[in-house]
Scaffold this motif. Structure first.
Motif, PDB file in Angstrom:
ATOM      1  N   LEU A  24       0.827  -1.201   0.000  1.00 48.49           N
ATOM      2  CA  LEU A  24       0.000   0.000   0.000  1.00 48.49           C
ATOM      3  C   LEU A  24       0.865   1.257   0.000  1.00 48.49           C
ATOM      4  O   LEU A  24       0.552   2.247  -0.671  1.00 48.49           O
ATOM      5  CB  LEU A  24      -0.934  -0.012   1.210  1.00 48.49           C
ATOM      6  N   VAL A 346      -6.061  -4.635  -3.253  1.00 49.85           N
ATOM      7  CA  VAL A 346      -7.211  -3.741  -3.421  1.00 49.85           C
ATOM      8  C   VAL A 346      -8.481  -4.554  -3.633  1.00 49.85           C
ATOM      9  O   VAL A 346      -9.531  -4.273  -3.024  1.00 49.85           O
ATOM     10  CB  VAL A 346      -6.976  -2.785  -4.612  1.00 49.85           C
ATOM     11  N   ARG A 349      -9.675  -6.167  -0.356  1.00 48.12           N
ATOM     12  CA  ARG A 349     -10.210  -5.212   0.614  1.00 48.12           C
ATOM     13  C   ARG A 349     -11.584  -4.706   0.187  1.00 48.12           C
ATOM     14  O   ARG A 349     -12.471  -4.502   1.011  1.00 48.12           O
ATOM     15  CB  ARG A 349      -9.231  -4.047   0.796  1.00 48.12           C
TER      16      ARG A 349
END
Length: 460
Positions: A24, A346, A349
């Motif tokens: 991230l 991504v 999540r």
């Protein structure tokens, strides 16, 4: 069907090369490098995207060699696919302008419009001209006409001009064969015909609201036609007729739609008609056919001659070299996100959070657009970052995701956008007036586009 992502077991996603926290940080740092170089460093987006991609790889912990391999692989794949389509689109747009075909469309529509209908006619003109042309080229081409119509009608330049800009901008963000939508279609694996059909369905009401309706703001922001700009006299041996010109412009759209209809209504993939339409409707073939047909109907049809047609086609490419590099570099950046596993993180999540994929796609594109000022950079970056989210979406939902990103990519043009200054200078407005008109129109266009995309998702 809801557009929320549900990752199934066995979904083919790249394993992350490092911990979630490190990846991230790598993604945020890579995007931050791109934004900083474009805004603060005034560096060309091609170089900024290249630096951002390498930053992602190195920060994620892979070697420089691996980071470069990911970038060059994505760069080459994108250039080989989307790049050819951009070049063909530029060729067609240039010959449309040089032959006088674009002028013919403009003059014919304006001639048949009453004073009250002029803003609506200008929106139609902008949309038609915007189909094969890049925004900047269409703007430069239309400005003399906007000046002339505003002067003769006695209406505000904003009332006449904003609808035309809305048509241009909507086509740029939502409808292929523009670089942004084409790139998003390529990255997300969307069906071109479906995206084209849904894009037109979204663009029409969006242009109406952001164009003629919002154009009424011209009553309160009265801008006179700048005296320093005069409509240039352009001489043609003869112009192609309106019908011939319009048919030439819509030819690639019809071919692509034909392929989409064949895929829906002809189940037998070996049927001669479906095979023929599948070939003719392939973007590369459809645009190549449009260029060849345009050489005869527009080029030779206007008396340009062999040398004139050849010169027009040749001169079309230098102007899009920068766009080609940006899009290809965006492909390299996307591949860096994919190969390091950032896209996987991504996707997982988002699946856990139950966030609407369409809303997320729009929001990510908005953030990048606000930061970089480039609709193309916003589209290619958001598409690359969110590509893993399409694995469990239907074909229609993937197309809507393309449109959500396209809508987000045109949100609130401001001082870091070259288009902002282009509009400001051509319209002779102050920065404040430009924000109240052009920037507000782009924002309305973006939000309205998202609303219609979400509305279509109820049925798709």
């Amino acid at each position: 069907m809801s557009a929320h992502l549900v990752l199934a077991a066995g979904t083919d996603l790249v394993d992350p090369v490092a911990s979630e926290g490190r990846l991230l940080v790598a993604a945020l740092l890579g995007i931050g490098v791109i934004v900083a170089l474009i805004i603060a460093g005034k560096i060309h987006p091609f170089l900024a995207l290249t630096a951002g991609a390498i930053t992602v790889g190195i920060t994620a912990g892979v070697s420089v060699e691996v980071a470069l391999a990911s970038f060059t692989g994505g760069f080459g794949t994108t250039a080989a696919g989307v790049g050819i389509l951009i070049a063909l689109g530029a060729m067609f747009g240039k010959i449309l302008a040089d032959s006088g075909g674009a002028d013919q469309i403009v003059d014919t529509i304006i001639r048949h419009a009453s004073p009250r209908a002029l803003p609506w006619a200008m929106a139609l003109v902008g949309a038609i001209i915007g189909l094969p042309m890049f925004f900047e080229i269409g703007l430069v081409l239309l400005m003399p006409v906007i000046y002339l119509v505003a002067r003769r009608s006695g209406q505000s330049l904003v009332t006449i001009g904003i609808p035309a800009l809305a048509g241009l901008s909507a086509m740029h963000g939502l409808v292929p064969p523009h670089p942004g939508p084409l790139t998003a279609i390529d990255y997300l694996g969307a069906d071109l015909g479906t995206t084209l059909a849904l894009g037109v369905a979204v663009a029409i009401p969006t242009v109406i609201i952001a164009g003629p309706v919002f154009g009424l703001v011209g009553r309160y922001v009265d801008v006179a036609v700048p005296e320093q700009f005069a409509a240039p006299e352009r001489a043609f041996d003869r112009r192609p007729s309106f019908v011939v010109t319009l048919a030439s412009v819509l030819l690639p759209v019809v071919l692509m739609m034909g392929k989409a209809m064949a895929d829906i209504f002809i189940d037998d993939k070996t049927a001669p008609l479906r095979r023929t339409l599948d070939v003719l409707g392939t973007p590369l073939i459809a645009l190549a056919i449009a260029v060849v047909v345009g050489m005869f109907t527009l080029g030779f049809g206007s008396g340009m001659g062999r040398d004139g047609v050849a010169k027009s086609l040749e001169s079309s490419l230098p102007g899009v070299a920068g766009i080609l590099l940006i899009v290809a570099a965006g492909g390299g950046f996307k591949q860096s996100l994919v190969d390091t596993g950032i896209g996987t993180i991504v996707a997982e999540r988002v699946a856990d959070s139950n966030i609407s994929v369409l809303l997320l796609a729009w929001f990510v594109a908005v953030l990048i657009r606000l930061a970089t000022g480039s609709a193309t950079v916003a589209t290619v970056t958001a598409s690359g970052l969110l590509a893993p989210l399409t694995t469990q979406l239907s074909s229609g939902e993937v197309s809507l995701m393309v449109l959500a990103i396209g809508a987000g990519s045109v949100f609130f043009s401001h001082v870091n956008d070259a288009g902002f200054w282009l509009v400001k200078e051509y319209f002779g407005m102050s920065v404040g007036q430009t924000l109240k008109t052009w920037s507000a129109m782009e924002t309305l266009l973006s939000v309205t586009g998202l609303v219609f995309v979400m509305g279509l998702n109820i049925f798709i």
